[in-house]
Design an enzyme around this catalytic site. Structure first.
Site: not given
Ligand code: OSB
Ligand code: MG
Length: 374
Positions: A135, A161, A163, A188, A213, A238, A262, A290
């Site tokens: 991510s 992925k 953001k 995401d 996402e 999510d 999660k 994560g």
């Molecule tokens: O939406 O998946 C998410 C990190 C913090 C809060 C929300 C998210 C995330 C990530 C990071 O996408 C995933 C990771 O731990 O690498």
């Molecule tokens: Mg997410």
């Protein structure tokens, strides 16, 4: 099992680089670790709540309060035999799922050690390695993001992925797709869009992504259904999925075609397995999300990802992507094929570096049973 002690700690761990999402930037993690001692064994749990209540309503401080004053004493007063009993034991406390998962997951770790099996085996896992994706946060510029992607692909990661948020989306996707037309790509939004963005979101279809996402509200199903009807690209939920009933509602309403599981968000292993099974029975694939975890939470995510319906690469990646020095030994590493090998030692399979944990600890509380609290 006899509970001999529950210790809650707060650790401060700086990230090797800031992580930016549509709701903000994280530079340092305030991590809560629960240590549950039982009959010579120690189970570990990690709280995945954010420093601020932006991803969900929970935060490091709210979880601390609920674990110290409610869940910890409840668990010490009513010791379970199995991790699967925790949801019933914690039932009277509403919400606070990340706080609950912290303790429940430590009990599953203990149970696996007591049975002499790996956590993956105890959960019913079926694979000896898991597929890893990454991510990637919002970057200051597109060239900086491109350099990151290049690095992660070279390391072997199987899915990228991105953001995204309004202003950091189609232009970014265009650059990435021009350079890498074939890679498995997803995005995401962490709820950054609204219904008036629907036409804009439909334009994401041009980038042939594996999924989009959580584009809309964190607590929504209905408008995601409306959007999914217009999108070719599968929606993955999510934030919206807090439990099995949410998963059933989302699947039945057609709000999504993929689910991100999660552990913290759903309240621990019991509910994570229930969501996994509900999705599997309905032909909906899942993957493990994560929350910038230390090696403790990461090792729980690894075990969970071995369940049969985790058929898509997760956001579970190497320790070194987050930490200069992780608190587990060995650190979590990813092969050049983009996989993590599942340890076959009893429990989580990664030792906690207790000396390092002690050094990083900024507060610590020993939790007593209610009758001892008075
Ligand atoms: O939406 O998946 C998410 C990190 C913090 C809060 C929300 C998210 C995330 C990530 C990071 O996408 C995933 C990771 O731990 O690498
Ligand atoms: Mg997410």
């Amino acid at each position: 099992m006899r509970i001999d002690g529950i210790i809650l700690r707060e650790l401060h761990l700086p990230l090797v680089r800031p992580f930016e999402t549509s709701f903000g930037v994280t530079r340092k993690r305030r991590i809560l670790l629960a240590e549950v001692r039982s009959e010579g064994l120690t189970g570990w749990g990690e709280c995945t709540a954010g420093e601020r209540p932006f991803f969900s309503g929970e935060s490091t401080d709210s979880a601390w309060q609920v674990i110290v004053n409610e869940l910890g004493p409840t668990l010490a007063s009513e010791p379970p035999e199995h991790g699967g009993e925790c949801p019933r034991i914690f039932k009277q406390v509403r919400g606070n799922r990340m706080a609950k998962a912290t303790l429940e997951n430590a009990i599953w770790d203990l149970e696996a050690q007591r049975e002499g099996v790996s956590l993956s085996q105890l959960l019913g896992g079926v694979r000896d390695s898991i597929a890893c994706g990454v991510s990637l946060g919002i970057e200051p510029s597109i060239p900086e993001l491109m350099a990151r992607i290049e690095k992660e692909l070279a390391a072997g990661y199987q899915r990228i992925k991105l953001k995204c948020k309004p202003g950091w989306d189609v232009e970014v996707f265009e650059s990435v797709r021009n350079r890498w037309p074939e890679i498995a790509l997803s995005c995401d939004a962490n709820s950054a869009y609204r219904l008036h963005d629907a036409d804009h979101l439909v334009s994401f279809d041009a980038f042939d992504m594996v999924m989009i996402e959580q584009p809309l509200w964190h607590d929504d199903f209905y408008y995601h259904t409306m959007l999914q009807r217009r999108l070719e690209t599968p929606i993955c939920l999510d934030e919206s999925i807090n439990n099995r009933r949410d998963a059933l509602a989302a699947i039945e309403m057609g709000s999504c075609r993929v689910i991100n599981i999660k552990l913290g968000r759903v309240g621990g292993f019991s509910e994570a397995i229930a969501v996994h099974n509900a999705a599997q029975e309905r032909g909906v694939p899942v993957w493990c999300g994560g929350m910038l975890e230390s090696g403790v939470g990461r090792s729980h995510n690894i075990a969970l990802s071995t369940l049969e319906n985790f058929t898509m690469p997760g956001d579970v990646s190497a320790s070194a992507r987050y930490w200069a020095e992780d608190i587990v030994e060995p650190e979590i590493t990813v092969s050049s094929a983009g996989e993590i090998a599942i340890p076959d030692k009893p429990g989580r399979g990664y030792e906690v570096r207790t000396d390092l944990v002690e050094r990083l600890t900024v507060r610590k509380e020993t939790i007593k049973a209610f009758e001892l609290v008075g």
